[in-house]
Enzyme design. Structure first.
Site, mmCIF file in Angstrom:
data_model
loop_
_atom_site.group_PDB
_atom_site.id
_atom_site.type_symbol
_atom_site.label_atom_id
_atom_site.label_comp_id
_atom_site.label_asym_id
_atom_site.label_seq_id
_atom_site.Cartn_x
_atom_site.Cartn_y
_atom_site.Cartn_z
ATOM 1 N NE ARG A 251 -3.805 -2.094 2.262
ATOM 2 C CZ ARG A 251 -4.597 -2.476 3.242
ATOM 3 N NH1 ARG A 251 -4.724 -1.725 4.311
ATOM 4 N NH2 ARG A 251 -5.274 -3.598 3.145
ATOM 5 C CB SER B 200 -8.190 -1.850 3.052
ATOM 6 O OG SER B 200 -9.097 -2.196 4.050
ATOM 7 C CG HIS B 201 -9.196 1.030 6.239
ATOM 8 N ND1 HIS B 201 -8.487 -0.136 6.021
ATOM 9 C CD2 HIS B 201 -8.438 1.787 7.037
ATOM 10 C CE1 HIS B 201 -7.356 -0.084 6.695
ATOM 11 N NE2 HIS B 201 -7.296 1.079 7.315
ATOM 12 C CG ASP C 53 -13.253 -2.310 4.105
ATOM 13 O OD1 ASP C 53 -14.082 -3.081 3.595
ATOM 14 O OD2 ASP C 53 -12.048 -2.617 4.252
ATOM 15 C CG ASP D 81 -11.090 -4.280 0.722
ATOM 16 O OD1 ASP D 81 -11.392 -3.542 1.672
ATOM 17 O OD2 ASP D 81 -10.313 -5.243 0.854
ATOM 18 C CG ASP E 132 -11.578 -6.639 3.766
ATOM 19 O OD1 ASP E 132 -11.873 -5.441 3.939
ATOM 20 O OD2 ASP E 132 -10.400 -7.030 3.607
ATOM 21 N NE ARG E 133 -10.136 -2.818 7.705
ATOM 22 C CZ ARG E 133 -9.293 -2.156 8.481
ATOM 23 N NH1 ARG E 133 -9.728 -1.203 9.279
ATOM 24 N NH2 ARG E 133 -8.004 -2.418 8.438
ATOM 25 C CB THR F 59 -2.250 -7.767 13.454
ATOM 26 O OG1 THR F 59 -2.608 -7.471 14.801
ATOM 27 C CG2 THR F 59 -3.034 -6.881 12.511
ATOM 28 C CD GLU G 262 -7.447 -9.255 12.007
ATOM 29 O OE1 GLU G 262 -6.292 -9.082 12.367
ATOM 30 O OE2 GLU G 262 -7.844 -9.038 10.852
ATOM 31 C CB SER H 83 -8.701 -3.947 12.343
ATOM 32 O OG SER H 83 -8.530 -5.285 11.904
ATOM 33 C CE LYS I 88 -10.379 -7.126 7.262
ATOM 34 N NZ LYS I 88 -8.959 -7.368 6.960
HETATM 35 C C1 G16 Z 1 -5.667 -5.688 7.078
HETATM 36 C C2 G16 Z 1 -5.544 -7.114 7.558
HETATM 37 C C3 G16 Z 1 -6.135 -7.266 8.932
HETATM 38 C C4 G16 Z 1 -5.514 -6.263 9.886
HETATM 39 C C5 G16 Z 1 -5.661 -4.860 9.329
HETATM 40 C C6 G16 Z 1 -4.936 -3.821 10.156
HETATM 41 O O1 G16 Z 1 -7.017 -5.381 6.884
HETATM 42 O O2 G16 Z 1 -6.182 -8.000 6.682
HETATM 43 O O3 G16 Z 1 -5.919 -8.563 9.357
HETATM 44 O O4 G16 Z 1 -6.118 -6.330 11.139
HETATM 45 O O5 G16 Z 1 -5.105 -4.813 8.023
HETATM 46 O O6 G16 Z 1 -3.575 -4.105 10.145
HETATM 47 P P1 G16 Z 1 -2.527 -3.115 10.790
HETATM 48 O O7 G16 Z 1 -2.911 -3.008 12.236
HETATM 49 O O8 G16 Z 1 -1.198 -3.747 10.561
HETATM 50 O O9 G16 Z 1 -2.686 -1.776 10.115
HETATM 51 P P2 G16 Z 1 -7.494 -4.505 5.641
HETATM 52 O O10 G16 Z 1 -8.986 -4.446 5.771
HETATM 53 O O11 G16 Z 1 -6.848 -3.152 5.826
HETATM 54 O O12 G16 Z 1 -7.007 -5.210 4.435
#
Ligand code: G16
Length: 600
Positions: free
Chosen positions: A23, A117-118, A287, A289, A291-292, A356, A375, A377, A388
């Site tokens: 990212r 993602s978000h 979010d 994509d 998944d959240r 994580t 999680e 998050s 997720k």
């Molecule tokens: C990703 C991961 C999650 C993780 C989150 C936050 O989610 O798939 O398992 O909890 O990032 O990670 P970090 O605390 O390292 O920022 P997503 O939805 O951003 O792809």
């Protein structure tokens, strides 16, 4: 015949995939020569050439700015590297859970997901590229390390620059590519396979009755201008009968309407205020994509994500899928509150604590050890796929509402009465200078490894906590024995309360320090107290032990996201302070005053 060109390039040293793919700011992908091409080539180079010709890769993204350009590059580089077939969502759109579902369904060799993602999108926002393997899950560390190694020494990539695909119409496009068998690009409906999977998991008749029967409840679902719009419209509105206006912000936009597509109380504030009026019984946001998820009850009653997975665990028989498969085990990431542990203990189910990153759940699922996980998050999911799944979580909650015929708030309160309550919060310090963040973590680790630290008592207000355990979380995968070290600094007190510090792996600039606080309360008299007040002493102690403010210069000011409360400082639009922040600022001013008077 489409020609293959070999382009000379220079390796980059910063293409290490983080918690969930690479990212970076869009400008990094756009302005650095061959940046995206190098990373795509590095991904494809990890696929055994013998597998490529007969293999299929699934490609999809959340609709953000630069996604379509990246998809054309993937098509051109995949063709030039001998990949036999690509399956791509129409207009490039496919949610992360849907990509996982399609990879599994068609037995693809993997998939590439274009999402950050978000994180915000648009020309000045973020972009991301993530590789998923044949199980449908994010590539494990062994593969992401390999991608990184390749990216650091890449000297050339292979591409078919003239090859262009039309992403708008479903159907097959076949191309003759130099030296390889014909290359097929199949554009598919983005929603159908995923919808078909959900029909098998949930009781759609019961959900339809809940959402559109004579005693229906009113829901409001916010797709936040991300990928979920078409999924929510098709599945929840068209199929389950919820009125069309119960789903909002459903047209995917390249910049998410200028907002953060982040389903929490800060960035989904419009949903929170719509819920406050009491017109809706259930609310959810997704979010970028898909998944959240964030779940809300009537009047905006907030379900903490750590509680959400625990409630689903405790009511798992409301979901027909689990009646068929049984429940093999539960899991949460280490910083996630212990609410799920209480359910696992009561129901005598195995509980796994992983680092994580959703990728860590995959091995457990593949080995038949894990059925439900979540999680802090805002991620919840099960072994139906290897990501997720936001809409799955929403339908899981709706299934529970349909079975229990209670409100979200009553279900949550019953849960706390039965299992006790884990008060939990998380603070994010975003875009901190990387050196300062690393120094702070090193300093904290040194403090924690001092022998005298164990048993030490810390007080704040009328609360005193004694350190029982202090470590840097290390995970040994019970399936393949692989060890993941340095997954977060944990201070665990004798009453089970935890303070956790870790550096995020999903930020796109500088470092993000996350501070997590978890504290369990069994006393029914205390379980309804304000989490901010309950956790304020532990936050104070965490800041004192870590010296975070002193070492990073971040005094709860810029970029702090009080994830489970109102946005504190750092917001351009909302200057509501949460109680913990006020407490902290008062403490800071007090110390400044003492320092000043001493100096005089
Ligand atoms: C990703 C991961 C999650 C993780 C989150 C936050 O989610 O798939 O398992 O909890 O990032 O990670 P970090 O605390 O390292 O920022 P997503 O939805 O951003 O792809």
């Amino acid at each position: 015949m489409v020609k293959i060109t070999v382009i000379k390039t220079k390796p980059y040293t910063d293409q290490k995939p983080g918690t969930s793919g690479l990212r970076k700011r869009v400008t990094v992908f756009q302005q650095n020569q061959h940046y995206a091409e190098n990373f795509i080539q590095s991904i494809i180079s990890t696929i055994d050439p013998a597998q490529r010709q007969e293999g299929t890769l699934v490609v999809g993204g959340d609709g953000r700015f630069f996604m379509k350009d990246a998809i054309q590059l993937i098509v051109q580089i995949a063709a030039a590297n001998g990949i036999g077939r690509l399956v791509i969502g129409q207009n490039g759109i496919m949610s992360t859970p849907a990509v996982s579902c399609v990879i599994r369904k068609i037995k693809a060799i993997g998939g590439i997901i274009l999402t950050a993602s978000h994180n915000p999108g648009g020309p000045s926002g973020d972009f991301g590229i993530k590789f998923n393997i044949s199980s449908g899950g994010p590539a494990p560390e062994g593969i992401t390390d390999k991608i990184f190694q390749i990216s650091k020494s890449l000297q050339e990539y292979h591409i078919c620059p003239e090859l262009k695909v039309d992403l708008s119409a479903t159907g097959k496009q076949i191309f003759e590519v130099d030296t390889f068998k014909p290359f097929t690009v199949e554009i598919v409906d983005s929603v159908e396979s995923y919808a078909e999977m959900l029909r098998d998991i949930f009781d759609f008749a019961a959900l339809k009755e809940l959402l559109s029967g004579p005693n229906h409840i009113n829901v409001r679902l916010d797709a936040m201008h991300g990928v979920m719009g078409p999924y929510v419209r098709k599945i929840v509105c068209e199929e389950l009968g919820s009125p069309a206006n119960s789903a909002v912000n459903c047209v995917p936009s390249e910049d998410f309407g200028g907002h953060h597509p982040d389903p929490n109380l800060t960035y989904a504030a419009d949903l929170v205020s719509a819920m406050k009026g009491g017109e809706y019984d259930f609310g959810a946001a997704f979010d970028g994509d898909g998944d959240r998820n964030m779940v809300l009850g009537k009047h905006g009653f907030f379900v903490n994500p750590s509680d959400s997975v625990a409630v689903i665990g405790a009511n798992i028989t409301s979901i027909p899928y689990f009646q068929k498969t049984g429940v093999k085990g539960l899991a949460r990431s280490m910083p996630t509150s212990g609410a799920l542990d209480n359910v696992a203990k009561a129901l005598k189910m195995p509980l796994f604590e992983t680092p994580t990153g959703w990728k860590f759940f995959g091995n457990l699922m593949d080995a038949g050890k894990l059925s439900l996980c979540g999680e802090e998050s805002f991620g919840t999911g099960s072994d139906h796929i290897r990501e997720k799944d936001g809409l799955w979580a929403v339908l899981a909650w709706l299934s529970i509402l349909a079975t229990r015929k209670q409100s979200v708030e009553d279900i949550m309160k019953d849960h706390w009465q039965k299992f006790g309550r884990n008060f939990f919060t998380r603070y994010d310090y975003e875009e901190v200078d990387s050196d300062a963040a690393n120094k702070m973590i090193d300093h904290l680790q040194t403090t924690m490894s001092d022998k005298a630290f164990l048993g030490q008592k810390f007080s704040s207000g009328d609360k005193t906590y004694q350190v029982e355990k202090a470590d840097n979380f290390e995970y040994t995968d019970p399936v393949d024995g692989s060890v993941s070290k340095g997954q977060g600094l944990r201070i665990i007190f004798s009453d089970g309360s935890r303070i956790i510090f870790r550096l995020s792996g999903t930020g796109s600039a500088g470092a993000t320090i996350r501070l997590y606080i978890d504290s369990y309360e069994k006393d029914p008299q205390k379980i309804y107290q304000d989490p901010q007040v309950m956790l304020a002493p532990l936050v104070d102690i965490a800041l004192r032990i870590s010296q975070l403010q002193e070492m990073t210069g971040r005094i709860f000011i810029s970029g702090l996201n009080c994830m489970y409360g109102p946005k504190s400082f750092g917001s351009d639009t909302n200057f509501v302070f949460c109680k913990v922040c006020c407490f902290s600022i008062c403490r800071l001013f007090f110390h400044m005053f003492l320092w000043y008077t001493k100096k005089q």
